[in-house]
Design a protein around this motif. Structure first.
Motif, PDB file in Angstrom:
ATOM      1  N   HIS A 109       0.810  -1.224   0.000  1.00  0.00           N
ATOM      2  CA  HIS A 109       0.000   0.000   0.000  1.00  0.00           C
ATOM      3  C   HIS A 109       0.841   1.269   0.000  1.00  0.00           C
ATOM      4  N   LYS A 110       2.024   1.165   0.593  1.00  0.00           N
ATOM      5  CA  LYS A 110       2.971   2.270   0.492  1.00  0.00           C
ATOM      6  C   LYS A 110       3.264   2.521  -0.989  1.00  0.00           C
ATOM      7  N   LEU A 111       3.441   1.426  -1.714  1.00  0.00           N
ATOM      8  CA  LEU A 111       3.772   1.512  -3.136  1.00  0.00           C
ATOM      9  C   LEU A 111       2.605   2.076  -3.945  1.00  0.00           C
ATOM     10  N   ILE A 112       1.391   1.593  -3.657  1.00  0.00           N
ATOM     11  CA  ILE A 112       0.218   2.088  -4.395  1.00  0.00           C
ATOM     12  C   ILE A 112       0.104   3.595  -4.238  1.00  0.00           C
ATOM     13  N   LYS A 113       0.255   4.047  -2.996  1.00  0.00           N
ATOM     14  CA  LYS A 113       0.122   5.475  -2.725  1.00  0.00           C
ATOM     15  C   LYS A 113       1.176   6.273  -3.487  1.00  0.00           C
ATOM     16  N   LYS A 114       2.410   5.813  -3.365  1.00  0.00           N
ATOM     17  CA  LYS A 114       3.537   6.523  -3.983  1.00  0.00           C
ATOM     18  C   LYS A 114       3.416   6.552  -5.510  1.00  0.00           C
ATOM     19  N   VAL A 115       3.175   5.391  -6.110  1.00  0.00           N
ATOM     20  CA  VAL A 115       3.166   5.302  -7.571  1.00  0.00           C
ATOM     21  C   VAL A 115       2.002   6.104  -8.159  1.00  0.00           C
TER      22      VAL A 115
END
Length: 923
Positions: A778-784
């Motif tokens: 979810h960190k990745l989803i937010k960032k990307v």
RNA sequence: GCUCGGAUGGUGGAAUGGUAGACACGAAGGACUUAAAAUCCUUUGGUCAUUGCGACUGUGUGGGUUCAAGUCCCACUCCGAGUACCA
């Protein structure tokens, strides 16, 4: 199993082709999104690694929008008319069409290897008669229109003719290049030829005498944006100023709307600024100066009406229509001599040669405020094309007038209190006015800004002039004395009047010629075409249209590329509307991006398109420069010395092909084989290596620093190329290409691959994902998601690397986590994403997947650490549960501090709690 | 000249005013290997201390605002882009 990019990329490219994955159709049930690249001119050199940068960026955005459920239009085509193909044709005799088609095929081959999601079904080429039919069609519409300044839009010329018949020029509200006025009676009695000539002054596409940039070497006229610093942009040949009878487009009529429209689009500030400068708004006043011994007035334009008391002479442009009128018999020879000399100078010479020059006309004008007589000069520092081609000179407050006055020993009257004008003029618009009052106008004691306003009012009241806005933007010169361009849909009748062809004859196809050179009598190449006549036997126009003609409305044609009845159908235009995201280089800021905005506004006025601005958001990708390598040859020898030792010798720096240099270390064997003269080269090494020097330069063949994307794709794969181009740095920034970092992203893809496979077995499992893995995802989803929206692709690739490393460390091969990861990666590296997507058992294409939803909940920690600081100095740490309120944190911090005796009975002045884990107590 | 950007390790570059240098390259050392490649691990702004856990310093220069500045304000230096006798 190894990550075999060659096999994977080939297979999925074929799959996308077979399944028509990227075919786009009008679909009213889904929201549209139009992503456009500036289409390329297919040059003979093919693509280098810098060209796809913008294409990759827009491809990522297109794929991302598609995953979010938008119906994405993402087309590609070719700007196929242009000088290089024609120059090549002149040299070799090969038809430019053959060259162009060869180059297009090469481009297409190169583009296909990178895995773009273009809908090739919509491809257009500007040299295709089915396409340029609509370029010619628009020209006909422009010929048949005039610009109504009251309605501030283009209207049919027939309406203007009607108006002339009834009222003459009175109340006609037109944008024109003459100030001629006539009555209805005069109009109705005028000859057919006079009417024809008069109407030319109003048409949006018109034939007119204009000062053009003539390039003798290229044998053609060039537009202002095709010339830089006095030489042609293509080829770098000298350009001279010349008056020619040419087709022009009345772009200047749209200056105000082009300026206003900038406020409604989402472009970078710098690009808007460039366009604003090019349009060049300036508010000032037009003023009449009576001529001594004549009824006529001299009309000038100034932004500094407040300096009227400092006018000590007047200056006219050599080409000004006043020049002949004011030249006296005694000065006639001197003036003619001067004009002859100026004409001889090319624009480049005029720029380089900044020497003051000019000549006295013999006449005087009267300053309308002071009543004093002042001499009139002629000088080429005044431009015929700007304002009225005449100025009032105020040497004290304008540096050019100052230089002129010094040279000719003319009086200089300071108008600002305490300004020093002993060495240079005082140009700043600030200070208190002095020497500026008489019985009719009093400016003394006022601030400059107040004085300007007061003078403007005065001028209008006394009818010695009027407030006026001037634009720097000129009409576009639309004729090119060239072969390889769109023919004009124009024929000339027996009286040599130009007429547009009937639309039913469109397209008017480019004829064959025996040679691509001008005729012996100096006519353009089309003069060689046999039977270049219309159906009635009238001769056709010999010039062709310029490069920007075909690119001015291409984005509209993509919406409905196969329609042979309309440029774009109403239905298609109302669905696709305009370009939501346009990606391209800044070099088109003052050319294509002005012309196409103009063209679109014209079509908007005519009711053919529904949006006034063609490009809503615009991103400029930076240029990719080359990174050249050098070797150092000791003078008069064939010995080469390594970079670190070169200062001990007298050396010559030589460019060396970057493809035989790795990491600045020269492959000496390849170097010897590179060129015959180096076969017996010898080397002075450091640490057994030959280290090359390097520099950032333009990527070009002559610098031997061209890197070909095909080579990168062969060696690392398209996905690696795509990722690396984006990883190189911020999209909008120019940066040098350096292949050496590419291993990093390649390793990342291998590690990603390793999440799915152990040896030859797929290790993906269906266990419940761990909290840790969900957090990472979810960190990745937010960032990307955030990064793509903000075109910060380089940092999202970093985020992918971090996530894959984390999943690797926790040995996570959970299907749910990986599935989401693949979708996130799909816009960036579509081939590997498609492969892995099918490996984990999905059937549809990853292009049709759904963009993962971000859930904040997974990012919540169990507790948070706060560092407690006193007066900014960190002292100790406290730990509280997530979601603890600010006040609660304060209380705990205070209580702990008291217990630690940091507070010592003092009352804190201020307590600052910030979410990023710092509490500062100010005592 | 004017307008607009920019300046952070050896390199490309990260940092809603809140632990500067994420991520990657390169480099050094190590593991595996007969060896190399590949892969993995450790270190990597600088200075000092390294049998301690560290200390100091640090985002072009000089000031300022702030509890806190790479980030905001002022001045300057340098670099890049656009434009240029536009009155």
């Amino acid at each position: 199993m190894e990550y075999n990019f060659k096999e994977i990329e080939k297979r999925w490219q074929q799959y996308w082709k077979d399944n028509k994955t990227y075919k786009t159709e009008l679909d009213n049930s889904r929201p549209k999104f139009y992503v456009l690249d500036m289409f390329p001119y297919p040059s003979g050199a093919g693509l280098h690694v810098g060209h796809p940068l913008g294409y990759i960026a827009s491809d990522i955005y297109s794929r991302y929008k598609r995953l979010q459920g938008f119906n994405v239009l993402h087309p590609m085509g070719y700007d196929a008319y242009g000088l290089p193909a024609e120059q090549y044709a002149i040299q070799t005799g090969q038809h430019p069409e053959i060259t162009t088609v060869t180059n297009i095929n090469r481009y297409r081959e190169q583009l296909d290897k990178i895995g773009f999601c273009y809908d090739w079904n919509r491809e257009i080429r500007t040299c295709d008669p089915k396409y340029y039919k609509w370029t010619q069609w628009a020209f006909i519409k422009m010929f048949n229109s005039y610009f109504n300044t009251k309605l501030n839009k283009a209207c049919p010329i027939s309406e203007l003719i009607e108006h002339f018949e009834k009222y003459g020029t009175q109340g006609s509200n037109v944008s024109t290049n003459t100030g001629h006025e006539f009555t209805a009676e005069q109009w109705n009695n005028a000859s057919d030829d006079d009417k024809y000539k008069a109407l030319m002054n109003y048409r949006i596409a018109y034939l007119g005498d204009s000062m053009v940039n003539w390039c003798p070497k290229l044998g053609t006229v060039l537009a202002n944006d095709e010339v830089s610093e006095g030489v042609s942009l293509r080829g770098g040949y000298p350009v001279e100023q010349k008056v020619m009878f040419q087709w022009c487009l009345r772009v200047s009529a749209y200056a105000n709307r082009l300026l206003k429209g900038l406020e409604t689009v989402d472009w970078t500030e710098s690009l808007k600024e460039t366009q604003k400068n090019w349009i060049g708004y300036s508010e000032g006043a037009e003023m009449k100066f009576p001529l001594v011994g004549s009824d006529e007035d001299l009309l000038i334009f100034t932004t500094r009406a407040d300096t009227i008391f400092g006018v000590t002479f007047m200056v006219l442009a050599p080409e000004s229509c006043y020049t002949a009128k004011v030249t006296t018999e005694e000065q006639k020879n001197a003036v003619e001599e001067y004009i002859k000399n100026t004409k001889k100078k090319t624009e480049r010479e005029r720029i380089i040669d900044k020497k003051v020059s000019g000549v006295f006309s013999g006449s005087y004008a009267v300053n309308p405020v002071t009543g004093k007589q002042i001499p009139i000069y002629i000088s080429d520092y005044v431009l015929a094309g700007y304002g009225t081609g005449a100025i009032m000179a105020v040497p004290a407050h304008d540096s050019r007038d100052y230089a002129f006055a010094r040279y000719f020993n003319l009086p200089i009257i300071p108008l600002i209190e305490n300004c020093d004008i002993s060495n240079e003029s005082f140009d700043a618009k600030e200070g208190i006015m002095t020497n500026s009052s008489n019985e009719i106008l009093q400016l003394n004691g006022l601030e400059v800004k107040e004085a300007i306003a007061k003078t403007k009012l005065f001028i209008e009241e006394k009818c010695i002039g009027k407030v006026k806005v001037n634009y720097r933007l000129r009409d576009a010169i639309f004729s090119r004395q060239r072969y390889w361009g769109e023919p004009f849909p124009i024929y000339y009748d027996d009286k040599n009047q130009a007429h547009v062809l009937d639309e039913k004859y469109l397209p008017l196809e480019l004829p064959e010629v025996d040679k691509f050179l001008p005729t012996e009598s100096g006519e353009p190449p089309l003069g060689r075409a046999e039977n270049w006549k219309d159906a009635e036997g009238h001769r056709l126009e010999l010039c062709t249209m310029p490069g920007f003609a075909g690119s001015s409305a291409y984005y509209l044609r993509y919406m409905d590329p196969h329609n042979d009845k309309e440029l774009v159908s109403k239905e298609n235009n109302e669905y696709w509307r305009n370009v939501d995201l346009y990606v391209g280089g800044t070099e088109h800021a003052t050319g294509h991006l002005i012309y196409s905005r103009f063209w679109n506004k014209f079509l908007f006025d005519c009711g053919y398109v529904c949006e006034e601005e063609p490009f809503k958001k615009l991103i400029n990708q930076g240029m990719i420069q080359g990174r050249s390598n050098f070797v150092y040859r000791i003078k008069d020898t064939n010995t080469f010395v390594s970079l670190g030792l070169k200062d001990k010798y007298d050396t010559t720096q030589i460019h060396v092909d970057v493809n035989i240099v790795d990491n600045d270390i020269l492959d000496t064997d390849k170097f010897k084989a590179w060129r015959p003269e180096f076969n017996d080269a010898e080397f002075i090494l450091e640490n057994d290596k030959y280290i090359c020097g390097w520099a950032v330069e333009k990527m070009s063949k002559s610098m031997f620093n061209v890197v070909n994307p095909d080579d990168i794709v062969d060696k690392y794969g398209a996905d690696t190329l795509r990722l690396y181009e984006m990883f190189l740095g911020p999209l909008e920034q120019s940066k040098p290409w350096d292949t050496k970092g590419i291993d990093g992203v390649n390793r990342f893809l291998k590690r990603l691959w390793g999440l799915f496979y152990k040896n030859d077995d797929i290790i993906v499992n269906d266990d419940k994902p761990s909290a840790e893995a969900l957090k990472s995802l979810h960190k990745l989803i937010k960032k990307v998601t955030w990064d793509i929206e903000h075109f910060s692709y380089n940092t999202s690739i970093s985020a992918f690397m971090i996530c894959v490393n984390e999943l690797n460390a926790m040995k996570c091969a959970n299907r749910q986590i990986l599935k989401n990861l693949i979708v996130l990666l799909a816009p960036f590296a579509p081939h590997i994403a498609e492969e892995l997507w099918h490996i984990i058992g999905e059937n549809i294409s990853v292009c049709d997947a759904e963009w993962p939803k971000f859930d904040e909940q997974y990012l919540k920690e169990n507790n948070v650490n706060y560092t407690v600081s006193f007066n900014g100095k960190p002292r100790y740490t406290i730990e509280v549960a997530t979601g603890t309120s600010k006040e609660e944190v304060e209380k705990i911090a205070l209580a702990n501090s008291a217990a630690e005796k940091w507070l010592d009975n003092k009352i804190p002045k201020k307590i600052i709690v910030v979410p990023n884990k710092i509490v500062n107590i100010v005592i």
